[in-house]
Write a protein that holds these residues in place. Structure first.
Motif, PDB file in Angstrom:
ATOM      1  N   ARG A  21      -3.695  -6.157 -10.303  1.00 49.13           N
ATOM      2  CA  ARG A  21      -4.252  -5.427  -9.159  1.00 49.13           C
ATOM      3  C   ARG A  21      -5.445  -4.572  -9.563  1.00 49.13           C
ATOM      4  NH1 ARG A  21       0.124  -3.360  -4.836  1.00 49.13           N
ATOM      5  NH2 ARG A  21      -1.839  -3.070  -3.721  1.00 49.13           N
ATOM      6  N   CYS A  22      -5.457  -4.065 -10.783  1.00 56.53           N
ATOM      7  CA  CYS A  22      -6.663  -3.397 -11.277  1.00 56.53           C
ATOM      8  C   CYS A  22      -7.844  -4.367 -11.253  1.00 56.53           C
ATOM      9  CB  CYS A  22      -6.448  -2.899 -12.710  1.00 56.53           C
ATOM     10  SG  CYS A  22      -5.867  -1.206 -12.819  1.00 56.53           S
ATOM     11  N   GLY A  23      -7.581  -5.606 -11.649  1.00 52.96           N
ATOM     12  CA  GLY A  23      -8.642  -6.609 -11.645  1.00 52.96           C
ATOM     13  C   GLY A  23      -9.218  -6.846 -10.267  1.00 52.96           C
ATOM     14  N   ILE A  24      -8.358  -6.873  -9.253  1.00 50.88           N
ATOM     15  CA  ILE A  24      -8.848  -7.059  -7.883  1.00 50.88           C
ATOM     16  C   ILE A  24      -9.694  -5.859  -7.455  1.00 50.88           C
ATOM     17  CG2 ILE A  24      -8.181  -7.433  -5.490  1.00 50.88           C
ATOM     18  CD1 ILE A  24      -7.597  -9.764  -7.460  1.00 50.88           C
ATOM     19  N   GLU A  25      -9.262  -4.659  -7.824  1.00 50.99           N
ATOM     20  CA  GLU A  25     -10.040  -3.457  -7.513  1.00 50.99           C
ATOM     21  C   GLU A  25     -11.394  -3.497  -8.232  1.00 50.99           C
ATOM     22  OE1 GLU A  25      -9.190  -0.647  -5.676  1.00 50.99           O
ATOM     23  OE2 GLU A  25      -7.115  -1.162  -5.143  1.00 50.99           O
ATOM     24  N   ILE A  26     -11.411  -4.003  -9.458  1.00 48.97           N
ATOM     25  CA  ILE A  26     -12.663  -4.139 -10.215  1.00 48.97           C
ATOM     26  C   ILE A  26     -13.593  -5.125  -9.511  1.00 48.97           C
ATOM     27  CG2 ILE A  26     -13.616  -5.081 -12.365  1.00 48.97           C
ATOM     28  CD1 ILE A  26     -11.120  -3.803 -13.758  1.00 48.97           C
ATOM     29  N   LEU A  27     -13.034  -6.218  -9.027  1.00 50.77           N
ATOM     30  CA  LEU A  27     -13.839  -7.183  -8.271  1.00 50.77           C
ATOM     31  C   LEU A  27     -14.470  -6.525  -7.052  1.00 50.77           C
ATOM     32  CD1 LEU A  27     -14.765 -10.072  -7.439  1.00 50.77           C
ATOM     33  CD2 LEU A  27     -12.540 -10.285  -6.278  1.00 50.77           C
ATOM     34  N   HIS A  84       1.041  -0.614  -8.063  1.00 53.76           N
ATOM     35  CA  HIS A  84      -0.318  -0.173  -8.406  1.00 53.76           C
ATOM     36  C   HIS A  84      -0.834   1.002  -7.578  1.00 53.76           C
ATOM     37  CE1 HIS A  84      -4.764  -0.332  -8.177  1.00 53.76           C
ATOM     38  NE2 HIS A  84      -4.663  -0.523  -9.477  1.00 53.76           N
ATOM     39  N   PRO A  85      -0.549   1.084  -6.263  1.00 52.75           N
ATOM     40  CA  PRO A  85      -1.057   2.234  -5.492  1.00 52.75           C
ATOM     41  C   PRO A  85      -0.622   3.588  -6.040  1.00 52.75           C
ATOM     42  CG  PRO A  85      -0.345   0.504  -4.008  1.00 52.75           C
ATOM     43  CD  PRO A  85       0.098   0.088  -5.384  1.00 52.75           C
ATOM     44  N   LEU A  86       0.486   3.643  -6.771  1.00 51.46           N
ATOM     45  CA  LEU A  86       0.939   4.909  -7.341  1.00 51.46           C
ATOM     46  C   LEU A  86       0.071   5.339  -8.518  1.00 51.46           C
ATOM     47  CD1 LEU A  86       4.810   4.433  -7.307  1.00 51.46           C
ATOM     48  CD2 LEU A  86       3.344   5.490  -5.582  1.00 51.46           C
ATOM     49  N   LEU A  87      -0.703   4.436  -9.066  1.00 53.33           N
ATOM     50  CA  LEU A  87      -1.634   4.764 -10.141  1.00 53.33           C
ATOM     51  C   LEU A  87      -3.031   5.032  -9.589  1.00 53.33           C
ATOM     52  CD1 LEU A  87      -0.556   2.010 -12.704  1.00 53.33           C
ATOM     53  CD2 LEU A  87       0.444   4.276 -12.334  1.00 53.33           C
ATOM     54  N   ARG A  88      -3.371   4.338  -8.531  1.00 52.52           N
ATOM     55  CA  ARG A  88      -4.697   4.504  -7.928  1.00 52.52           C
ATOM     56  C   ARG A  88      -4.832   5.856  -7.240  1.00 52.52           C
ATOM     57  NH1 ARG A  88      -4.365   0.585  -3.988  1.00 52.52           N
ATOM     58  NH2 ARG A  88      -3.935   2.164  -2.396  1.00 52.52           N
ATOM     59  N   ASP A 117       0.846  -1.200   0.000  1.00 53.48           N
ATOM     60  CA  ASP A 117       0.000   0.000   0.000  1.00 53.48           C
ATOM     61  C   ASP A 117       0.877   1.244   0.000  1.00 53.48           C
ATOM     62  OD1 ASP A 117      -2.490   1.230  -0.133  1.00 53.48           O
ATOM     63  OD2 ASP A 117      -2.699   1.383   2.030  1.00 53.48           O
ATOM     64  N   LEU A 118       1.913   1.215  -0.834  1.00 51.17           N
ATOM     65  CA  LEU A 118       2.937   2.257  -0.821  1.00 51.17           C
ATOM     66  C   LEU A 118       2.525   3.397  -1.749  1.00 51.17           C
ATOM     67  CD1 LEU A 118       5.637   2.836   0.525  1.00 51.17           C
ATOM     68  CD2 LEU A 118       6.777   1.677  -1.374  1.00 51.17           C
ATOM     69  N   HIS A 119       1.536   4.165  -1.314  1.00 48.44           N
ATOM     70  CA  HIS A 119       1.074   5.310  -2.096  1.00 48.44           C
ATOM     71  C   HIS A 119       1.567   6.611  -1.464  1.00 48.44           C
ATOM     72  CE1 HIS A 119      -2.045   6.167   0.872  1.00 48.44           C
ATOM     73  NE2 HIS A 119      -2.414   4.895   0.832  1.00 48.44           N
ATOM     74  N   PHE A 120       1.185   7.725  -2.069  1.00 53.59           N
ATOM     75  CA  PHE A 120       1.792   9.018  -1.739  1.00 53.59           C
ATOM     76  C   PHE A 120       1.458   9.508  -0.330  1.00 53.59           C
ATOM     77  CE2 PHE A 120       0.974   8.959  -6.379  1.00 53.59           C
ATOM     78  CZ  PHE A 120       2.289   8.880  -6.790  1.00 53.59           C
ATOM     79  N   GLU A 121       0.323   9.099   0.224  1.00 53.27           N
ATOM     80  CA  GLU A 121      -0.040   9.514   1.577  1.00 53.27           C
ATOM     81  C   GLU A 121       0.569   8.608   2.636  1.00 53.27           C
ATOM     82  OE1 GLU A 121      -4.220  11.566   1.880  1.00 53.27           O
ATOM     83  OE2 GLU A 121      -4.409   9.812   0.579  1.00 53.27           O
ATOM     84  N   ALA A 144     -18.698   4.074  -9.698  1.00 51.23           N
ATOM     85  CA  ALA A 144     -17.612   5.026  -9.937  1.00 51.23           C
ATOM     86  C   ALA A 144     -16.262   4.326  -9.883  1.00 51.23           C
ATOM     87  CB  ALA A 144     -17.680   6.164  -8.925  1.00 51.23           C
ATOM     88  N   GLU A 145     -16.038   3.499  -8.843  1.00 52.17           N
ATOM     89  CA  GLU A 145     -14.774   2.784  -8.731  1.00 52.17           C
ATOM     90  C   GLU A 145     -14.620   1.742  -9.833  1.00 52.17           C
ATOM     91  OE1 GLU A 145     -11.950   2.914  -6.672  1.00 52.17           O
ATOM     92  OE2 GLU A 145     -12.820   4.903  -6.386  1.00 52.17           O
ATOM     93  N   LEU A 146     -15.726   1.121 -10.217  1.00 51.97           N
ATOM     94  CA  LEU A 146     -15.673   0.150 -11.301  1.00 51.97           C
ATOM     95  C   LEU A 146     -15.218   0.820 -12.593  1.00 51.97           C
ATOM     96  CD1 LEU A 146     -16.252  -2.776 -12.168  1.00 51.97           C
ATOM     97  CD2 LEU A 146     -18.591  -2.071 -12.688  1.00 51.97           C
ATOM     98  N   SER A 147     -15.816   1.961 -12.907  1.00 49.60           N
ATOM     99  CA  SER A 147     -15.452   2.685 -14.121  1.00 49.60           C
ATOM    100  C   SER A 147     -14.003   3.160 -14.061  1.00 49.60           C
ATOM    101  CB  SER A 147     -16.392   3.873 -14.309  1.00 49.60           C
ATOM    102  OG  SER A 147     -16.001   4.655 -15.411  1.00 49.60           O
ATOM    103  N   LYS A 148     -13.595   3.673 -12.914  1.00 52.38           N
ATOM    104  CA  LYS A 148     -12.226   4.179 -12.740  1.00 52.38           C
ATOM    105  C   LYS A 148     -11.200   3.085 -13.014  1.00 52.38           C
ATOM    106  CE  LYS A 148      -9.247   5.674  -8.884  1.00 52.38           C
ATOM    107  NZ  LYS A 148      -9.250   6.165  -7.478  1.00 52.38           N
ATOM    108  N   ASN A 149     -11.417   1.906 -12.468  1.00 55.66           N
ATOM    109  CA  ASN A 149     -10.433   0.851 -12.601  1.00 55.66           C
ATOM    110  C   ASN A 149     -10.472   0.176 -13.958  1.00 55.66           C
ATOM    111  OD1 ASN A 149      -8.873   0.389  -9.938  1.00 55.66           O
ATOM    112  ND2 ASN A 149     -10.975   0.766  -9.272  1.00 55.66           N
TER     113      ASN A 149
END
Length: 308
Positions: free
Chosen positions: A279-285, A234-238, A203-207, A294-299
């Motif tokens: 990881r996009c696929g897991i987010e889509i699930l 992937h967290p850097l894209l999300r 979960d290594l994202h910017f925050e 909204a999250e489905l469309s985003k991913n």
């Protein structure tokens, strides 16, 4: 603000109301835990001889108090983190102990039974959200070099984490079949690749990167797994998603973030791109299960940018 003896602690009520909605994940429900968190915090303050030194901060599932050692004139600033017990947080202390402050916040003490961590105090007002995007990605890549140590045998393997999600995805009728086939097939191929697993933050994202005196940047809040290093990006894209743009601009921005981060981390950019698709696929699930359009469309949009 230092609390007088016997005063507090009191986790923010609004946050407790939110966390009370969470169902149990192998431990207490959010509601049951919310009723006990102030008691657990008091017990930790007593056990570690601490006094609260500021206002509480809250994350997604934890409350964090600035603290000092009681009656120690030269006490270093610390924070006490008390979190709702759930699957993703269960091994946080093991990862922090393995890193021993290299690339990540230093763990001073842990009480897993209470879901409590005593940590060095970082600058919570400064993360990578406002840093120019290429510089921010390069900093995360540099941290990856430090964090990707050989995984301790106690850390849950990525395969065990992903397999249930892949099985659930295969049963969905509200996700395009081509997406299911691509994600599940790609995950099996990548998981079969040889190589010793490294310790992943996941979960290594910017925050989740804060400024530090000894840093200059250090990672916080890992959700550790043991697996291939390419899984990490992937967290850097999300996050900072709106900055990616749309259409061809999004595709360029996605590749630029991967290129900069992989160069700094010493990772194979193509392997990282493929893991981002998984990881996009897991987010889509997750979005499909939550009926979050909204999250489905985003991913789905992000997945397309990764594939083009």
């Amino acid at each position: 603000m230092t609390l007088a003896p016997g005063a507090g602690p009191h986790a923010p009520r609004e946050w407790l109301t939110w966390i009370s909605r969470l169902p149990a994940e192998g431990g207490p429900s959010g509601a049951d835990w919310a009723r006990s968190v102030d008691r657990l915090t008091r017990e930790c303050l007593d056990e570690w001889d601490l006094v609260i030194d500021g206002e509480p901060m809250t994350g997604w599932t934890a409350v964090v108090y600035p603290v000092l050692r009681r009656d120690v004139e030269t006490s270093e600033p610390l924070v006490l983190k008390v979190g709702w017990p759930h699957v993703e947080s269960a091994q946080e202390h093991l990862a922090l102990r393995a890193w021993d402050g290299r690339g990540a916040v230093h763990l001073v003490a842990a009480d897993p039974a209470r879901g409590a961590l005593l940590l060095e105090r970082l600058d919570a007002s400064r993360d990578l959200m406002a840093v120019e995007i290429d510089e921010a990605c390069a900093n995360v890549g540099g941290l990856c070099r430090d964090l990707h140590v050989p995984a301790p045998p106690t850390i849950r393997p990525l395969t065990a984490y992903l397999n249930p999600y892949l099985a659930r995805m295969a049963e969905r009728t509200d996700i395009p079949r081509r997406v299911i086939a691509r994600v599940t097939g790609l995950a099996r191929e990548l998981l079969a690749e040889p190589g010793a697993p490294v310790l992943l933050h996941t979960d290594l994202h910017f925050e989740n990167v804060l400024a530090a005196e000894r840093g200059p940047w250090l990672a916080i809040d890992p959700k550790p797994l043991a697996g291939p290093a390419g899984y990490e990006l992937h967290p850097l894209l999300r996050n900072r998603f709106d900055e990616l743009g749309t259409g061809s601009a999004m595709r360029w921005s996605v590749r630029q973030r991967l290129e900069v981060t992989c160069q700094a981390a010493g990772l194979d950019e193509e392997v990282a791109r493929l893991w981002c698709i998984v990881r996009c696929g897991i987010e889509i699930l997750w979005a499909a299960e939550d009926q979050d359009r909204a999250e489905l469309s985003k991913n789905l949009t992000l997945l397309k940018a990764l594939e083009d």
